[in-house]
Design an enzyme around this catalytic site. Structure first.
Site, short mmCIF file in Angstrom:
data_model
loop_
_atom_site.label_atom_id
_atom_site.label_comp_id
_atom_site.label_asym_id
_atom_site.label_seq_id
_atom_site.Cartn_x
_atom_site.Cartn_y
_atom_site.Cartn_z
N LYS A 121 65.71 45.79 6.88
CA LYS A 121 67.04 45.72 7.51
C LYS A 121 67.73 47.07 7.56
O LYS A 121 68.37 47.41 8.55
CB LYS A 121 67.90 44.72 6.76
CG LYS A 121 67.46 43.29 7.06
CD LYS A 121 68.62 42.36 7.26
CE LYS A 121 68.08 41.19 8.07
NZ LYS A 121 68.62 39.95 7.94
N GLU A 293 69.09 42.99 14.68
CA GLU A 293 67.74 43.24 14.18
C GLU A 293 66.75 43.10 15.33
O GLU A 293 67.10 42.65 16.41
CB GLU A 293 67.37 42.28 13.05
CG GLU A 293 67.40 40.83 13.46
CD GLU A 293 66.89 39.91 12.36
OE1 GLU A 293 66.18 40.39 11.47
OE2 GLU A 293 67.18 38.72 12.41
#
Lengths: 672, 530
Positions: A121, A293
């Site tokens: 992440k 993402e």
């Protein structure tokens, strides 16, 4: 689907996923590749469509689809030159990709380094920033005083969210819309940060109001070419899982779309991405978009992109894996029409928008007879929906030249979808796609919570819908009564008896009892109900799961879920199932004398709301529990659910242990 | 339902309306009270006969009076009149023997000239036996089923031996009618003492939950004799008899639920042993494939599945009227329709005790098979049986004798018999479950079938006792015996069929077998090992 010849090196492709069975088959055929698949013994549907199949072991998934050794062995057995990992399972597992490579088998997907870079992440955000992709502006560190907080907030732009860095999730989160609120938020959060976590750092981040979840499909080859294949709107979610998706989004204008697409492509290029991938964005009400993402695999909802662009993504992935350059240029990528996808889950939507249910699909019919409907599923009638796999039954995709047309087809498709034996979320899906806010495109990721603040309660009938429903039930009752008198062969009644033409009945729905009279002419029943006349006609095929009826000229597909000798009729009408009871006038009059059977007091009994396994039991007999206190944790379908006490009481007995497998309705704990 | 339609009989003198109270004692009181309140009934002699009839009818219709009706309602029960009206089609009930006064007027019975059906409601108490016998005689003569709605306090002690004689008269008729006309008892209130033997002699006994009881002696007598503390419900309630004793075949929620279900049930049955099983209009295609059946039997032979999934899958519209659903659950029996035709279904239930045969399940199955055979209902048997249940409890209980009942029943049955072996058919239990050797007409095996003397593990332990390589021998045994071929090559199964084709095949076979004629050698009666 553009047919394309592959070199001999890719004649066998191993697909290790379930839901896209049919689709993979078409695609493999189109690519002149042999389609192999893996399966576990519990479900064998996609196996039928495959040219060959290898068993990779039984559920749970860590023994089957997640068992790399078994899949590598399957690849060896089938002689597959490539493996398509689908979505979920091993699709984003770089170790799997590495091991395949070591065996000389092509992993159909991006290179390992891209999976790794986007899988982290923090790293992915840094790469995105570098690639000039919008990320959520924010500050994470020690804030000296309130004025510094105001300065930071001013730089980010209101509204901002302030919280202690160490606090997980939304805990202690404060939203500030102006300087004053920022000062206040700073005070609270810094106190909390120091006292609760012993860590002074604060997180100040742009707060995205009414966020939408919109993602861009990208497709890149191994030669540095990348395309964006437009967006998918995935804002309708529950517990961060998507429920309804559409492409394109009603919200994006061409400029925003183009800006998002270009940023997505630049990110893909930044990590030398190849194959199909998805860049997820949050979009606020002012069309500001922020990178969330990147998913380095095929997404569940990829069919809607295929519908509007005409590209077969799986086929493109196979081409890219083989090393071919992309066939298309950005200007070739169209938006043709509109596509909507509903995820049909084996879930009870009345319990927090969907708790898993299990069972055997005693009857199952997909609405594939309706034009422009595509159903991707890996199950069939007789399949068991077990606690070991994702509860998704299928992806139901409808297409139309306009959004209205696609929605209309979705409504029809949901009404004609027969699923018996497990609880499913069609009631919720149908409510979403017909809700005025959804129809007008006014949605966000908070849609479900906002529209159903009290939880989903099923379709709320309008007066005319109620009449329609009551009349349909009554007409069905009479049709069934009449049929039960038609004996073939030797007559059991004197032939002089005239068939009855008029009935006085009573129908009950949700505690409301209505007296009705029915008269019949041909296959049409005229139902007189509270002074309204409702005409119901149908072929009255009582064996079919679908009951097409015409009620006062409106055509509907109703499903009769069950009919009992004592007049109970369960109808699925407008997606929601209703319990009705039709009785003769006499029986209805006498029914009031029947004793009410007292249902068991559920506040002192805790039953499992779904099938699953007991992860932990936090109480023992003799303990005193407070209302809302956790009693035990049930895990089902990868979800942990905390079971809490409904009242403050002493624990009388505990009927489960950690590790037990429990069914829906099983007694867990009794309170005094 | 027209099946219950009753046509008014021509002999009007015997017909009429009358009080329809269900408790005999109360009824008697009720009539007496009416009489004392209206003494003119008997002294006003100038009334014409017509008027007297009218008055009597009126009095009868009011029955024991509004108060008593309300008392019955307060107990969550309906009056006999209401029950009969619910059971029958509107305006079809006609009554006999209204004028039999001192023998009481507490139940309504009627038979009709349409060979349709007979019903008696109320008590079986001695004084009324004559009326019941009359109607049963007529029902037997015309070939019409008898339905008894029982709600009585038992024998009237003060009536003495006369009431005992009355009982016996009814019992005799129950026995004479057995196998001639279907007899159904619905217990809707207390039914104690000698009265219980009439329901016990009938083909089916249904009960109403919470309001009906069946016992030889009530809790008070039990307490004084055996010193047991037991409630009425525990001793003889619906739960006891449907789950523990096996006396009753099914229980329903309340009076209305019971009567409406009885109407449904009635449509499965022929009117008498001279009629064939009824065929109703059917919308479910007889050649429907059932893809779900291809995956219903798990790959692991040790894993259970639900036999009801198979039964629902093949039956018309997934409808199955299960008999004794809560008793001896390792065998499933009940009625369904195939292409509109009533069939009796017997199946081992792998979900409960692996579907083995024990004492209770053998008796349950045997009685059901004999009913079907008596009333021309074809029998479809689904076999997944690992054998008879071993153990001292079973041997001491006489599993040999009781298991023989099921064997006897299947062997003597001459109705069409179709058998489907879904998985295990081991040992003697294979023979018992309607095998080819017991005159099975069509015997199928699914590909998952294993017809063998026993399972691989047990067999290998015996054959290769003390030898090494047990696992290897086991594998060999499985290869050789745990499949349908050994039976198929010998013609013990007629075909190995794809499970999804089962419905289609059975419907076709029933069509062919509809004209089956088979007779057992003449005998006074057989001697089933009771």
């Amino acid at each position: 689907m553009a047919s394309h010849r592959v070199t001999p090196a890719l004649q066998r492709v191993l697909f290790t996923w379930q839901h896209v069975a049919w689709k993979s088959r078409c695609c493999a055929v189109a690519s002149h590749a042999k389609y192999s698949t893996v399966y576990d013994p519990a479900e064998k549907v996609h196996v039928k469509m495959a040219d060959e199949a290898v068993c990779v072991g039984p559920a749970p998934t860590n023994k089957s689809y997640l068992n790399m050794d078994a899949i590598l062995e399957a690849a060896r057995q089938t002689g597959a030159q490539a493996v398509h990992p689908g979505y979920g399972f091993l699709s984003e597992n770089k170790e799997f990709a590495r091991r395949l490579a070591a065996h000389g088998v092509t992993f159909i997907g991006p290179d390992t380094h891209a999976i790794q870079a986007m899988g982290d992440k923090i790293e992915s955000k840094l790469i995105a920033k570098k690639a000039k992709v919008n990320t959520i502006p924010g500050f994470d560190g020690v804030v000296k005083d309130a004025e510094e907080a105001v300065r930071i907030a001013g730089e980010i732009g209101y509204p901002v969210m302030i919280k202690a860095s160490a606090g997980g999730g939304g805990k202690g989160m404060r939203i500030a819309w102006n300087d004053e609120e920022t000062r206040e938020g700073f005070r609270f959060s810094s106190q909390e940060a120091a006292s609760s976590f012993g860590d002074d750092r604060l997180l100040i981040e742009k707060f995205i109001d009414n966020p939408r979840h919109i993602e861009i499909q990208v497709l890149a080859d191994k030669h540095g070419n990348a395309l964006w294949l437009n967006e998918r709107e995935c804002s309708i979610q529950r517990r961060n899982q998507k429920v309804v998706e559409e492409a394109p989004s009603t919200f994006l204008d061409p400029e925003t779309r183009c800006a998002m697409g270009e940023q997505a492509v630049s990110l893909a290029k930044a990590v030398q991405y190849s194959s199909a991938g998805t860049v997820e964005f949050l979009v606020d009400s002012k069309k500001n978009f922020y990178f969330l993402e990147m998913n380095t695999r095929l997404q569940v909802e990829h069919p809607i992109t295929e519908c509007i662009t005409g590209l077969d993504l799986v086929q493109q992935m196979i081409r890219v894996a083989k090393g071919y350059p992309l066939q298309h240029r950005q200007a070739d990528i169209p938006i043709n029409g509109w596509a909507i996808e509903s995820r049909v889950y084996a879930e009870d939507p009345y319990k927090s928008f969907g708790l898993p249910s299990i069972g055997r699909l005693s009857q199952y019919q997909e609405p594939v007879n309706i034009p422009a409907v595509r159903v991707d599923s890996g199950i069939q009638e007789g399949s068991d929906i077990s606690i070991y796999y994702d509860p998704m039954i299928s992806k139901l995709v409808t297409y139309g030249s306009t959004r209205a047309e696609a929605l209309q087809r979705m409504e029809e498709a949901l009404d004609n979808y027969v699923i018996r034996g497990v609880t499913h979320n069609i009631p919720l899906l149908r409510e979403i796609i017909t809700h005025p806010r959804f129809v007008s495109g006014d949605i966000s990721t908070k849609f479900l919570q906002e529209v159903y603040p009290e939880g989903f309660k099923g379709h709320q009938l309008s007066d005319s819908e109620r009449w329609e429903l009551l009349a349909t039930a009554v007409a069905l009752f009479v049709a069934a009564q009449l049929r039960s008198q038609r004996f073939l062969g030797n007559l059991r009644v004197s032939s002089s008896q005239q068939e009855q033409r008029r009935w006085e009945l009573s129908v009950e729905l949700e505690k409301g009892v209505h007296a009705v009279t029915v008269s019949r002419s041909g296959s049409t029943y005229a139902v007189d109900l509270d002074g309204k006349r409702v005409d119901v006609s149908s072929e009255w095929n009582l064996a079919s799961a679908l009951l097409p009826v015409t009620v006062n000229g409106t055509q509907r597909t109703v499903q009769c879920l069950s009919r009992s000798a004592s007049g109970e009729i369960d109808l699925q009408y407008l997606g929601t199932s209703y319990k009705l009871r039709v009785l003769s006038k006499l029986a209805a009059a006498l029914n009031k004398h029947m004793p009410e059977k007292v249902p068991e007091d559920t506040s002192s009994i805790l039953r499992s709301p779904m099938p699953g396994s007991v992860v932990a039991v936090s109480v023992k007999a003799g303990d005193t529990v407070a209302e809302g206190q956790e009693i035990c944790v049930i895990e089902a379908m990868k979800m942990q659910n905390s079971m809490t006490a409904a009242k403050t009481a002493k624990v009388k007995s505990v009927h489960c242990n950690a590790g037990d497998t429990v069914g829906e309705g099983d007694l867990l704990v009794e309170l005094e | 339902m027209a099946a219950l339609k009753v046509v008014r009989s021509g002999s009007r003198l015997l017909n009429g309306f009358q009080s329809l109270l269900n408790n005999p004692r109360k009824v008697t009181c009720g009539v007496a009270a009416t009489v004392t309140k209206h003494p003119r009934w008997y002294c006003v002699s100038h009334l014409s006969v017509q008027e007297r009839i009218e008055r009597k009818r009126k009095a009868a219709l009011s029955g024991g009076g509004q108060q008593r009706i309300e008392a019955q309602h307060r107990r969550g029960k309906l009056t006999a009149r209401e029950r009969v009206e619910l059971l029958l089609d509107p305006d079809s009930f006609v009554e006999y023997d209204m004028f039999v006064e001192h023998r009481c007027s507490d139940f309504g019975m009627e038979a009709d000239h349409n060979k349709d059906f007979t019903v008696f409601g109320g008590s079986l108490s001695g004084a009324h036996a004559q009326k019941i016998c009359k109607i049963m005689d007529q029902a037997m003569m015309v070939g019409a089923p008898v339905i008894g709605l029982n709600d009585s306090g038992g024998a009237r002690i003060q009536e003495g031996v006369e009431s005992l004689a009355g009982y016996a008269d009814i019992f005799l008729r129950n026995v004479m009618a057995s196998g001639v006309i279907p007899q159904i008892s619905l217990i809707m209130g207390p039914c104690a003492g000698g009265a219980v033997y009439s329901p016990a002699l009938t083909d089916f006994t249904f009960m109403v939950k919470d309001t009906s009881y069946l016992f030889i002696t009530g809790p008070d007598v039990v307490k004084s004799v055996t010193n047991e503390d037991v409630t009425q419900e525990e001793l003889g309630g619906a739960k006891t008899h449907t789950a523990v004793s096996g006396v009753a075949h099914k229980a329903f929620e309340n009076d209305i639920d019971a009567l409406l279900n009885l109407r449904e049930f009635f449509n499965f049955l022929p009117l008498s042993n001279k009629d064939s099983a009824p065929i109703t209009e059917c919308h479910d295609p007889s050649d429907r494939l059932v893809p779900g059946l291809d995956t219903v039997v798990p790959l692991e032979t040790t894993k259970a599945y639900d036999m009801l999934d198979i039964i629902h899958g093949i039956a018309d519209e997934r409808e199955f009227f299960e008999i004794m659903p809560n008793y001896a659950k390792n065998i499933v029996v009940g009625f369904a329709r195939m292409n509109g035709r009533t069939v009796g279904i017997v199946g081992n239930q792998p979900k409960v005790a692996s579907g083995c045969l024990d004492i209770n399940s053998s008796v349950k199955g045997a009685r059901f098979v004999r009913f079907c055979d008596a009333f021309n209902i074809p029998i479809i048997t689904f076999v997944d049986v690992p054998g008879f249940l071993p153990g001292t409890a079973q041997e001491y209980g006489g599993i040999i004798r009781h298991g023989a009942k099921l064997l006897f029943a299947f062997a003597e049955a001459t109705v069409p018999k179709i058998t489907v072996i879904t998985r295990k058919a081991y040992g003697g239990a294979y023979d018992v479950m309607s095998s080819k050797h017991l005159r099975g007409d069509v015997n199928y095996a699914w590909p998952s079938a294993e017809v063998a003397v026993m399972g691989a593990k047990g067999a290998v332990q015996i054959i290769f006792r003390g030898k090494e390589n047990q696992a290897e021998a086991e594998a060999e045994y499985v290869e050789k015996f745990a499949n349908p071929f050994p039976a198929a090559v010998r013609g013990f199964v007629d075909d190995i069929i794809q499970p999804s084709m089962t419905r289609k095949r059975i419907c076709r076979d029933l069509e062919v077998l509809a004209s089956k004629k088979q007779a057992n050698p003449w005998k006074k009666h057989a001697n089933i090992p009771l």
